[in-house]
Design a protein around this motif. Sequence first.
Motif, PDB file in Angstrom:
ATOM      1  N   SER A 184      64.118  36.235   5.976  1.00  0.00           N
ATOM      2  CA  SER A 184      62.862  36.371   6.734  1.00  0.00           C
ATOM      3  C   SER A 184      62.714  35.182   7.673  1.00  0.00           C
ATOM      4  CB  SER A 184      61.673  36.439   5.775  1.00  0.00           C
ATOM      5  OG  SER A 184      61.483  35.179   5.122  1.00  0.00           O
ATOM      6  N   PHE A 185      61.652  35.194   8.483  1.00  0.00           N
ATOM      7  CA  PHE A 185      61.380  34.063   9.365  1.00  0.00           C
ATOM      8  C   PHE A 185      60.318  33.170   8.746  1.00  0.00           C
ATOM      9  CE2 PHE A 185      58.693  32.186  12.763  1.00  0.00           C
ATOM     10  CZ  PHE A 185      59.610  31.226  13.177  1.00  0.00           C
ATOM     11  N   ALA A 186      60.685  31.920   8.502  1.00  0.00           N
ATOM     12  CA  ALA A 186      59.774  30.895   7.993  1.00  0.00           C
ATOM     13  C   ALA A 186      60.476  29.552   8.159  1.00  0.00           C
ATOM     14  CB  ALA A 186      59.413  31.137   6.534  1.00  0.00           C
ATOM     15  N   VAL A 187      59.736  28.472   8.017  1.00  0.00           N
ATOM     16  CA  VAL A 187      60.357  27.150   8.101  1.00  0.00           C
ATOM     17  C   VAL A 187      61.354  26.955   6.958  1.00  0.00           C
ATOM     18  CG1 VAL A 187      59.939  24.664   8.122  1.00  0.00           C
ATOM     19  CG2 VAL A 187      58.322  26.208   9.254  1.00  0.00           C
ATOM     20  N   MET A 188      60.987  27.387   5.759  1.00  0.00           N
ATOM     21  CA  MET A 188      61.853  27.246   4.582  1.00  0.00           C
ATOM     22  C   MET A 188      62.140  28.627   4.012  1.00  0.00           C
ATOM     23  SD  MET A 188      60.023  23.960   2.716  1.00  0.00           S
ATOM     24  CE  MET A 188      58.345  24.432   3.201  1.00  0.00           C
TER      25      MET A 188
END
Length: 295
Positions: A184-188
């Motif tokens: 997925s798209f996230a910082v972490m």
Amino acid sequence: MPQRIDTTFTSGGEECAAYLYTPPGATTPVPCVVMAHGFSATRDDALPAYAERFAQAGLAALVFDYRHFGASTGEPRQLLDIRRQHEDYEAAIAFARAHEAVDGSRIALWGSSFSGGHVMALAQGRDDIAAVVAQAPFADGLPTLKEVPLKNMARLTAEAVADQTGALLGRAPRYVPAVGEPGSFAVMTAPEAKPGFTAIAPEWSRWRNEVAARIGLHVGIYRPGAGTADIRCPLLVCVCEKDATTPPGPAIRAAERAPRGELRRYPIGHFDIYLGKDFERAVADQTEFLSRHLC
């Protein structure tokens, strides 16, 4: 049992919410550990357990939320600004040092993950800090960014530029998720990230899974572990050897560079250190270190 007071202090014109823990039966000022959390997390997310242990050992502990996060004031919300978080630590130190329950000559700093980097940066070149604990610390931005999938890095950079440009024009922030599932798209997005945050954030936590995207322009150039040769006080670095969120190599080297550095290594992941037997082992090591150098 340790006593806990819900209090506030001022930083940058805003009110930072804090818990002050004091040892049971304390009748004279005691040393104090100033504590804050890592990337996007709040004071309620596993930190009280550490503070209670430190207080049981005879230390005060001041656990606070940064401006823009948790129970602290500050607009826009979820603005993660490294300089401001350093200022909040400085304001917390000043508040603790002036408190009647605290021996202002014996102040220690404690940080975990992103704030583990903060405390290493803040301790450099000064003589008024008695000891530092950096747990699973963010020590060097570039190796950390290498853990981010390339497609996410490209999108985060684009979002960060758009958010920073919008801020200059007075627009509301563009937010990105702090943590997400792999792919997925996230910082972490390491496999440990989302379950880790879920495990440490209680139902009443004010944690929100988002941050203003502009932090993406600054993480890569933040290298708080590079200057540990200038930390004059004792430094304990607690490294999680299976950490997939903050790479252990830079943290190990940061401990080795410090003149009074001590290193503890645990065969666990980034979030394991907050819970169960891994927490028990780490908090015992930290309590022994702090008691040895503060008491």
